[in-house]
Design a protein around this motif. Structure first.
Motif, PDB file in Angstrom:
ATOM      1  N   ALA A  32      14.065  21.777  43.137  1.00 54.01           N
ATOM      2  CA  ALA A  32      14.083  23.236  42.947  1.00 54.01           C
ATOM      3  C   ALA A  32      15.519  23.733  42.895  1.00 54.01           C
ATOM      4  N   ALA A  33      16.356  23.214  43.800  1.00 54.85           N
ATOM      5  CA  ALA A  33      17.741  23.689  43.833  1.00 54.85           C
ATOM      6  C   ALA A  33      18.455  23.335  42.533  1.00 54.85           C
ATOM      7  N   LEU A  34      18.219  22.128  42.038  1.00 56.92           N
ATOM      8  CA  LEU A  34      18.895  21.709  40.799  1.00 56.92           C
ATOM      9  C   LEU A  34      18.432  22.549  39.609  1.00 56.92           C
ATOM     10  N   ALA A  35      17.112  22.809  39.522  1.00 51.03           N
ATOM     11  CA  ALA A  35      16.608  23.585  38.387  1.00 51.03           C
ATOM     12  C   ALA A  35      17.015  25.053  38.497  1.00 51.03           C
ATOM     13  N   ALA A  36      17.173  25.541  39.735  1.00 53.07           N
ATOM     14  CA  ALA A  36      17.560  26.950  39.910  1.00 53.07           C
ATOM     15  C   ALA A  36      19.021  27.154  39.519  1.00 53.07           C
ATOM     16  N   GLN A  37      19.834  26.115  39.721  1.00 54.05           N
ATOM     17  CA  GLN A  37      21.260  26.222  39.376  1.00 54.05           C
ATOM     18  C   GLN A  37      21.442  26.554  37.905  1.00 54.05           C
ATOM     19  N   GLU A  38      20.615  25.961  37.087  1.00 54.43           N
ATOM     20  CA  GLU A  38      20.711  26.184  35.639  1.00 54.43           C
ATOM     21  C   GLU A  38      20.340  27.633  35.344  1.00 54.43           C
ATOM     22  N   HIS A  39      19.029  27.937  35.262  1.00 58.10           N
ATOM     23  CA  HIS A  39      18.659  29.345  35.179  1.00 58.10           C
ATOM     24  C   HIS A  39      17.230  29.565  35.676  1.00 58.10           C
ATOM     25  N   GLY A  40      16.765  28.716  36.593  1.00 58.59           N
ATOM     26  CA  GLY A  40      15.416  28.942  37.123  1.00 58.59           C
ATOM     27  C   GLY A  40      14.342  28.549  36.133  1.00 58.59           C
ATOM     28  N   ASP A  48      13.514  31.939  41.089  1.00 59.72           N
ATOM     29  CA  ASP A  48      14.559  31.516  42.030  1.00 59.72           C
ATOM     30  C   ASP A  48      14.103  30.193  42.670  1.00 59.72           C
ATOM     31  N   ALA A  49      14.986  29.621  43.504  1.00 60.77           N
ATOM     32  CA  ALA A  49      14.688  28.288  44.051  1.00 60.77           C
ATOM     33  C   ALA A  49      13.384  28.297  44.864  1.00 60.77           C
ATOM     34  N   ASN A  50      13.116  29.407  45.585  1.00 60.06           N
ATOM     35  CA  ASN A  50      11.879  29.453  46.388  1.00 60.06           C
ATOM     36  C   ASN A  50      10.650  29.396  45.507  1.00 60.06           C
ATOM     37  N   GLN A  51      10.678  30.148  44.421  1.00 60.50           N
ATOM     38  CA  GLN A  51       9.512  30.141  43.517  1.00 60.50           C
ATOM     39  C   GLN A  51       9.330  28.763  42.882  1.00 60.50           C
ATOM     40  N   LEU A  52      10.446  28.145  42.493  1.00 57.98           N
ATOM     41  CA  LEU A  52      10.344  26.802  41.891  1.00 57.98           C
ATOM     42  C   LEU A  52       9.748  25.814  42.885  1.00 57.98           C
ATOM     43  N   ASP A  61      10.455  14.204  52.000  1.00 55.18           N
ATOM     44  CA  ASP A  61      10.514  15.651  52.239  1.00 55.18           C
ATOM     45  C   ASP A  61      11.555  16.403  51.416  1.00 55.18           C
ATOM     46  N   ASP A  62      12.665  15.733  51.116  1.00 58.68           N
ATOM     47  CA  ASP A  62      13.737  16.474  50.444  1.00 58.68           C
ATOM     48  C   ASP A  62      13.570  16.545  48.917  1.00 58.68           C
ATOM     49  N   VAL A  63      12.564  15.864  48.366  1.00 56.72           N
ATOM     50  CA  VAL A  63      12.454  15.778  46.906  1.00 56.72           C
ATOM     51  C   VAL A  63      12.192  17.140  46.250  1.00 56.72           C
ATOM     52  N   ILE A  64      11.188  17.862  46.738  1.00 53.39           N
ATOM     53  CA  ILE A  64      10.864  19.156  46.095  1.00 53.39           C
ATOM     54  C   ILE A  64      12.001  20.176  46.296  1.00 53.39           C
ATOM     55  N   PRO A  65      12.516  20.347  47.528  1.00 59.45           N
ATOM     56  CA  PRO A  65      13.628  21.310  47.673  1.00 59.45           C
ATOM     57  C   PRO A  65      14.834  20.958  46.791  1.00 59.45           C
ATOM     58  N   LEU A  66      15.156  19.678  46.684  1.00 56.29           N
ATOM     59  CA  LEU A  66      16.316  19.308  45.869  1.00 56.29           C
ATOM     60  C   LEU A  66      16.054  19.584  44.383  1.00 56.29           C
TER      61      LEU A  66
END
Ligand SMILES: Nc1ncnc2c1ncn2[C@@H]1O[C@H](COP(=O)(O)OP(=O)(O)OP(=O)(O)O)[C@@H](O)[C@H]1O
Length: 425
Positions: A266-274, A237-241, A259-264
């Motif tokens: 993660a969110a983009l990669a989680a949208q696909e399938h983690g 999930d996005a947290n693990q990524l 600061d926003d680079v890693i969260p963003l």
């Protein structure tokens, strides 16, 4: 008049030290040079990070380790198949656990050999047998010179059994992307080597696949000789990524990642399938874009551009081998989709009209409508287009409507990379 060679092309003999070649000019101390990466190798996909960087797979690591544990006491390991979608850490866990098992066994005085085979690259029985045999051949101990070519799998196996008997008590073979093998006999050869008296050494196979249905395709004899334990790795999930990327932050110099680079990412990669592979690739490419722009910080925009780049790349991979005609068709469908945002699909006939205009503009051959219909169906089979039957109301025949599966912007950018289409833009 003949053109003078440019300084760049006529470099032979001009620079005593090849490092002075202006084509690759690179000044480490240049104060204006962007200094983004500190340890870029941490963001390479094949890189196996140390345990402290592996996040969220403790249960899986323990479970796979339990199957290999017997080798530490000199007993036979169990065979394992790991399934899971791409980028869920299957290869990583397989390699990490195998290496730890090898070290633990060796410290107990048990000699263990390990081999990693990428079956996407080595997809025939001979290639796998050659890779395994040549990697395990410790010439100091075996005194064997194994040919790179000119012999078949049978001869490689003969060498292999000899090597196993001479040099090892146990061997673990990782077969990554095992579903790409054109023949599953290799699994049988390896899993029955001891039973059939060919080698005295214990052999364990860890097969890795992102096709959950792979086991059903195996023939019964292979299944019964493998008797493997199966594990299915779930997507992140996005947290693990986010955690996975935070543990590789030191790939970048301090303060480079906003600061926003890693969260963003993660969110983009989680949208696909983690997919952790995708997350790490986007992060690396975002850094490269910043480097290219010669700026000191990686920002949100770099991540978005890198994500688009990753998608275009993947789409191109899907289109690899397609003809320019197919690209004309996809281009026409993409334009129709862009111009008619409220419509969900387009008949072959509408796509064909657009396609005719496209080929005319490009001064290319125009195929028949029937051929275009066939090519659209082929693209539906490949997952590029989705075709659904529709209509068929009273007095009407039903017909197929096609729509692009991928975002139109990505399709357009990717087909326009083809030199025959780029002028259309
Ligand atoms: N739990 C994790 N912790 C840290 N890094 C991870 C983790 N899982 C995956 N990665 C990283 O993500 C990338 C992809 O992982 P890996 O190759 O193991 O995936 P995979 O499931 O084998 O994918 P594929 O089926 O496409 O081969 C690698 O760079 C790996 O180091």
């Amino acid at each position: 008049m003949a053109e003078e060679p440019s300084q760049l092309s006529d470099f032979d003999g001009r620079y005593e030290d090849p490092a002075d070649d202006p084509l690759f000019d690179f000044d480490e101390d240049d104060p204006d040079r962007a200094n983004i990466f500190a340890r870029k190798e941490l963001l390479k996909v094949g890189h196996v990070p140390e345990s402290g960087r592996i996040v969220g797979r403790d249960g899986e690591i323990k479970a796979v380790a339990a199957e290999l544990r017997p080798i530490v006491r000199g007993d036979p390991p169990n065979n394992v198949i790991i399934y899971g979608k791409t980028g869920t850490g299957k290869s990583l866990v397989a390699r990490h656990v195998t290496e730890r098992a090898r070290r633990a066994a060796e410290s107990n005085g048990v000699s263990v050999g390990t081999v990693y085979v990428d079956c996407a690259q080595h997809n025939t029985q001979t290639r796998v047998a050659r890779t395994v045999t040549r990697s395990l051949n410790e010439t100091d101990e075996t005194d064997l010179d194994i040919p790179r070519a000119g012999i078949g799998s049978g001869e490689y196996y003969d060498y292999l059994w000899e090597i196993l008997d001479t040099a090892y008590e146990s061997v673990i073979i990782i077969l990554d992307e095992v579903d790409r093998l054109d023949d599953d006999d290799i699994l049988m050869q390896l899993s029955r080597a001891r039973e059939s008296g060919k080698a005295d050494c214990h052999l364990g196979v860890i097969a890795v696949s992102n096709k959950i249905e792979y086991r059903d395709q195996l023939n019964e004899r292979v299944k019964s000789s493998l008797r493997e334990e199966e594990f299915v790795f779930q997507p992140y999930d996005a947290n693990q990524l986010r955690e996975i990327m935070k543990h590789r932050r030191d790939a970048f110099h301090d303060g480079v990642l906003s600061d926003d680079v890693i969260p963003l990412t993660a969110a983009l990669a989680a949208q696909e399938h983690g997919d952790a592979r995708k997350a790490i690739e986007i992060l690396r490419h975002a850094g490269e874009l910043a480097e290219r722009e010669n700026v000191d910080t990686v920002v949100e925009e770099h991540v978005r551009d890198a994500q688009e780049w990753a998608e275009i790349d993947r789409f191109e991979e899907l289109l690899r081998g397609s003809t320019t005609q197919v690209k004309f068709i996809l281009y026409s469908l993409a334009l129709l989709t862009e111009e008619n945002p409220n419509e969900d699909g387009f008949s072959t006939n509408r796509i064909y009209e657009r396609y005719q205009a496209t080929t005319e503009k490009a001064d290319a051959k125009t195929l028949s409508e029937h051929r275009v219909y066939e090519l659209l169906k082929e693209q539906a089979f490949l997952g590029v287009v989705e075709s659904t039957r529709t209509g068929g109301g009273r007095g009407e025949g039903s017909y197929l409507e096609h729509r692009l599966v991928q975002d139109t912007g990505i399709v357009l950018k990717s087909v326009l990379r083809d030199s025959r289409l780029e002028d259309l833009a």
